[in-house]
Design a protein around this motif. Structure first.
Motif, mmCIF file in Angstrom:
data_model
loop_
_atom_site.group_PDB
_atom_site.id
_atom_site.type_symbol
_atom_site.label_atom_id
_atom_site.label_comp_id
_atom_site.label_asym_id
_atom_site.label_seq_id
_atom_site.Cartn_x
_atom_site.Cartn_y
_atom_site.Cartn_z
ATOM 1 N N SER A 164 32.817 29.508 75.890
ATOM 2 C CA SER A 164 33.361 30.158 74.700
ATOM 3 C C SER A 164 34.309 29.231 73.959
ATOM 4 C CB SER A 164 34.094 31.447 75.068
ATOM 5 O OG SER A 164 33.194 32.392 75.544
ATOM 6 N N LEU B 48 22.773 28.849 71.567
ATOM 7 C CA LEU B 48 22.149 29.877 72.405
ATOM 8 C C LEU B 48 21.177 29.262 73.403
ATOM 9 C CD1 LEU B 48 21.599 32.754 69.856
ATOM 10 C CD2 LEU B 48 23.445 32.432 71.488
ATOM 11 N N ILE C 33 24.103 34.595 77.064
ATOM 12 C CA ILE C 33 23.593 34.593 75.690
ATOM 13 C C ILE C 33 24.158 35.771 74.904
ATOM 14 C CG2 ILE C 33 21.508 34.983 74.305
ATOM 15 C CD1 ILE C 33 20.017 33.225 76.327
ATOM 16 N N LEU C 34 24.168 36.974 75.499
ATOM 17 C CA LEU C 34 24.686 38.149 74.792
ATOM 18 C C LEU C 34 26.183 38.017 74.497
ATOM 19 C CD1 LEU C 34 22.802 41.006 76.660
ATOM 20 C CD2 LEU C 34 22.382 40.146 74.352
ATOM 21 N N SER D 207 27.799 35.196 74.227
ATOM 22 C CA SER D 207 27.935 34.114 73.253
ATOM 23 C C SER D 207 27.567 34.568 71.853
ATOM 24 C CB SER D 207 27.052 32.929 73.652
ATOM 25 O OG SER D 207 27.461 32.413 74.885
ATOM 26 N N LEU D 208 26.615 35.478 71.738
ATOM 27 C CA LEU D 208 26.288 36.038 70.432
ATOM 28 C C LEU D 208 27.482 36.785 69.848
ATOM 29 C CD1 LEU D 208 22.642 37.381 70.797
ATOM 30 C CD2 LEU D 208 23.481 35.727 69.135
ATOM 31 N N SER E 196 29.962 34.198 68.753
ATOM 32 C CA SER E 196 29.484 33.540 67.534
ATOM 33 C C SER E 196 29.689 34.422 66.308
ATOM 34 C CB SER E 196 28.004 33.190 67.666
ATOM 35 O OG SER E 196 27.813 32.226 68.652
ATOM 36 N N ASN E 197 29.522 35.735 66.474
ATOM 37 C CA ASN E 197 29.707 36.650 65.343
ATOM 38 C C ASN E 197 31.161 36.762 64.912
ATOM 39 O OD1 ASN E 197 27.018 37.246 64.969
ATOM 40 N ND2 ASN E 197 27.057 38.997 66.347
#
Length: 156
Positions: A42, A54, A80-81, A83-84, A87-88
């Motif tokens: 992160s 990703l 991945i979830l 990190s999404l 990222s948002n």
């Protein structure tokens, strides 16, 4: 900053997080310990603008699955979830104060934990280990230390 430097920094923090994940601690400490790979990734995700993050999260998660002996893809999809989510909220995360960043890390760790724990429940069933519920909290508590030390390492 060259294009290879962020990936070299990622390699260093990946090796460090794998070492932290593999240390032999007491069972209670291991169950309540933060998601080290997620915390360090992160930091890299927020403070280094790179593409393909990703896919890198998928690779790091599979490596973590192999190291911990989990179901292949369990940590990868959870990483991945989470990190999404990071990222948002990356733009507001970058300019937020430390306590707001801890809230974001807590929420993202909660996403990581909920996916990881749901797969664990489906495969192994419930094992009455309530220390696992502390993992998002310990991740949020460890964030200031991680941010401080990686900030120092980033400039070397």
């Amino acid at each position: 900053m060259t294009t290879q430097r962020p990936y070299f920094f990622l390699l260093k923090i990946t090796l460090f997080s794998l070492i932290l994940s593999a240390l032999p601690f007491n069972e209670t400490i291991l169950d309540a310990s933060p998601f080290w790979m997620f915390l360090l990734f992160s930091y890299w995700l927020v403070y280094f603008p790179v593409k393909g993050s990703l896919f890198i999260a998928l690779i790091l998660g599979v490596i973590l699955d192999i190291l911990q002996g989990d179901i292949l893809g369990q940590n990868a999809l959870a990483l991945i979830l989470a990190s999404l989510f990071i990222s948002n909220v990356k733009q507001s995360f970058y300019v937020s104060n430390l306590s707001t960043q801890q809230v974001y890390i807590f929420l993202a760790s909660g996403i990581y934990f909920s996916f990881f724990f749901s797969i664990h429940l489906l495969v192994h069933g419930f094992n009455n280990n309530y220390y696992l519920l502390l993992t998002p909290l310990t991740s949020a508590i460890a964030w200031p230390v991680v941010r401080y030390f990686l900030g120092k390492c980033k400039h070397q």
